[in-house]
Design a protein around this motif. Structure first.
Motif, short mmCIF file in Angstrom:
data_model
loop_
_atom_site.label_atom_id
_atom_site.label_comp_id
_atom_site.label_asym_id
_atom_site.label_seq_id
_atom_site.Cartn_x
_atom_site.Cartn_y
_atom_site.Cartn_z
N ARG A 1 0.83 -1.20 0.00
CA ARG A 1 0.00 0.00 0.00
C ARG A 1 0.86 1.25 0.00
NH1 ARG A 1 0.17 -1.73 5.32
NH2 ARG A 1 0.51 -0.15 6.93
N LEU A 2 0.25 2.36 -0.36
CA LEU A 2 0.94 3.63 -0.37
C LEU A 2 0.81 4.28 1.00
CD1 LEU A 2 0.91 6.30 -3.13
CD2 LEU A 2 0.44 6.97 -0.78
N ILE A 3 1.94 4.64 1.59
CA ILE A 3 1.95 5.22 2.94
C ILE A 3 2.59 6.60 2.86
CG2 ILE A 3 2.71 4.94 5.32
CD1 ILE A 3 2.98 1.90 4.62
N PRO A 4 1.85 7.66 3.18
CA PRO A 4 2.41 9.01 3.10
C PRO A 4 3.45 9.26 4.19
CG PRO A 4 0.23 9.07 4.10
CD PRO A 4 0.44 7.66 3.62
N ILE A 5 4.42 10.10 3.89
CA ILE A 5 5.47 10.43 4.85
C ILE A 5 5.15 11.77 5.51
CG2 ILE A 5 7.92 10.93 5.15
CD1 ILE A 5 8.50 9.15 2.73
N HIS A 6 4.93 11.75 6.80
CA HIS A 6 4.65 12.97 7.55
C HIS A 6 5.88 13.89 7.52
CE1 HIS A 6 3.59 15.63 10.87
NE2 HIS A 6 2.36 15.12 10.86
N LYS A 7 5.62 15.20 7.51
CA LYS A 7 6.71 16.16 7.46
C LYS A 7 7.70 15.98 8.61
CE LYS A 7 3.97 19.74 5.13
NZ LYS A 7 3.36 21.10 5.26
N LYS A 8 7.17 15.58 9.76
CA LYS A 8 8.03 15.47 10.95
C LYS A 8 9.04 14.34 10.85
CE LYS A 8 4.85 17.48 14.36
NZ LYS A 8 4.12 17.25 15.63
N LYS B 1 -2.35 13.20 -2.53
CA LYS B 1 -2.55 14.50 -1.88
C LYS B 1 -3.51 14.39 -0.71
CE LYS B 1 -1.45 17.95 -5.40
NZ LYS B 1 -1.97 19.15 -6.13
N GLN B 2 -4.57 13.60 -0.88
CA GLN B 2 -5.55 13.43 0.19
C GLN B 2 -4.94 12.72 1.39
OE1 GLN B 2 -8.71 11.37 -1.87
NE2 GLN B 2 -9.84 13.26 -2.28
N LEU B 3 -4.10 11.72 1.13
CA LEU B 3 -3.46 11.00 2.22
C LEU B 3 -2.46 11.88 2.95
CD1 LEU B 3 -2.86 7.43 0.70
CD2 LEU B 3 -4.80 8.26 2.02
N LEU B 4 -1.70 12.69 2.19
CA LEU B 4 -0.77 13.62 2.81
C LEU B 4 -1.50 14.67 3.65
CD1 LEU B 4 1.78 14.15 -0.12
CD2 LEU B 4 2.26 13.11 2.11
N LYS B 5 -2.62 15.15 3.13
CA LYS B 5 -3.41 16.12 3.87
C LYS B 5 -3.90 15.53 5.18
CE LYS B 5 -7.59 18.99 3.46
NZ LYS B 5 -8.73 19.36 2.60
N ALA B 6 -4.31 14.26 5.12
CA ALA B 6 -4.81 13.60 6.34
C ALA B 6 -3.71 13.41 7.36
CB ALA B 6 -5.43 12.25 5.96
N ILE B 7 -2.54 12.95 6.91
CA ILE B 7 -1.47 12.63 7.86
C ILE B 7 -0.83 13.89 8.42
CG2 ILE B 7 0.57 12.49 6.37
CD1 ILE B 7 1.13 9.76 7.72
N ASP B 8 -0.85 14.98 7.65
CA ASP B 8 -0.24 16.22 8.12
C ASP B 8 -1.09 16.91 9.17
OD1 ASP B 8 2.08 16.03 6.71
OD2 ASP B 8 1.38 17.21 5.00
N MET B 9 -2.25 16.36 9.47
CA MET B 9 -3.09 16.91 10.53
C MET B 9 -2.53 16.58 11.91
SD MET B 9 -6.93 16.15 9.06
CE MET B 9 -7.75 17.11 10.35
#
Length: 340
Positions: free
Chosen positions: A233-240, A331-339
């Motif tokens: 699966r695709l897993i977004p990387i949080h900025k932190k 983009k949606q997954l990154l938006k979710a994880i960056d919350m």
């Protein structure tokens, strides 16, 4: 009433026997025209013997299978199955098999529901262990049915006790997460805990991440194990944790998490050599999977999109119709994880 020719026969053996009623089947004739027999089994009562004979005639099977033991069916199953599954699943089957020792030498075809149930009932381990034993029963009977080694699946009648155990998983609290960040440059491998907390990946998935599957520019990587929804699966990387992953990546290594020689580590090695040391040094009491539980809790507290959470964590959902991710999905997954 006499049975039809070729149907089989029942007769009572002499002496004081626990199972005096024998059932035998005609398997052919010799050169002199005499019948050849094979024993179907021995039973406590004539009625039980009649039922067995009727079952056989309604669904005949290879009588040689009647000699195969539980251990032999497991051996055949393991040769056919183990090369297709993960090492952790193999170890799970092996552990469950050891707990079935009373069944090992029994003829598989003579094992009934009470025999299987007694293994579950006499197991003094956790509900999860009992559930894995039942899974082994299910798999062995599925294999046996497919290969005509039995004609009835008794595993589906096995009952598990009610699960009264409380979950031992507890998320890291805010102060504990801050403690991890504060000691990031002081203690080795703390970054691995933070990577799991901010990505939701399982500890078993962490050690399987390959550098070639990481896209730092677009902030995602591919990985995952277990279910079909979780694999690749695709897993977004949080900025932190972007810089933590970037710092770990080494073109000389195939995997993100490696040992001192740059080689892949197993989950067991990670837990023993890295995780336990982190917890001891920080005087914390957490298991690696608590990181995933922490991620789920943080995402829920942040009111992140439920579907995005399921996708990131690899949970199956009827709303996820395919495994193809578009640019919009990323983009949606990154938006979710960056919350977080």
């Amino acid at each position: 009433m006499r049975n039809p020719n070729g149907y089989g026969s029942i007769y009572k053996l002499s002496g004081n026997r626990r199972k005096p009623f024998a059932v035998r089947i005609t398997t052919g004739w010799n050169n002199e025209g005499k019948q050849k027999y094979e024993y179907l089994g021995f039973y406590k009562s004539r009625q039980e013997a009649m039922v067995a004979l009727a079952d056989y005639n309604s669904n005949p099977y290879d009588l040689s299978s009647g000699k195969i033991t539980f251990a032999e069916v497991y051996e055949r199953f393991s040769k056919a199955k183990f090369h297709k599954i993960s090492r952790s699943n193999v170890l799970g089957y092996q552990a469950s098999y050891k707990r079935c020792e009373p069944l090992h030498d029994m003829k598989f075809i003579e094992i009934k529901k009470p025999h299987l149930q007694s293994v579950i009932d006499n197991c003094d381990k956790s509900h999860g262990t009992k559930r894995k034993i039942k899974v082994l029963f299910n798999q062995l009977y599925k294999y046996a049915m497919e290969h005509d080694l039995t004609h009835r699946d008794y595993s589906k009648f096995v009952e598990l006790p009610k699960d009264n155990t409380n979950s031992t998983r507890k998320p890291f609290n805010i102060d504990e997460i801050k403690l991890l960040w504060d000691n990031l440059d002081r203690l080795d491998d703390i970054d691995t805990a933070l990577i799991m907390i901010y990505s939701g990946i399982r500890p078993g998935e962490l050690v399987e991440i390959k550098n070639k599957d990481i896209n730092l520019d677009e902030r995602f990587f591919r990985g995952g194990i277990k279910t079909s929804a979780g694999k690749n699966r695709l897993i977004p990387i949080h900025k932190k944790i972007h810089s933590l992953i970037e710092k770990r990546m080494d073109s000389n290594n195939e995997y993100l998490i490696v040992n001192g020689q740059g080689n892949k580590v197993s989950y067991y090695s990670y837990y023993q050599d890295k995780w336990k040391r982190i917890m001891e040094q920080l005087e914390l009491k957490h298991k690696p999977h608590d990181c995933r539980h922490t991620f789920a809790t943080l995402m829920d507290n942040a009111d992140a999109n439920k579907l995005s959470i399921k996708r990131i964590m690899g949970h199956a959902s009827k709303d996820v119709t395919d495994k193809v991710y578009t640019h919009k999905d990323v983009k949606q997954l990154l938006k979710a994880i960056d919350m977080l």
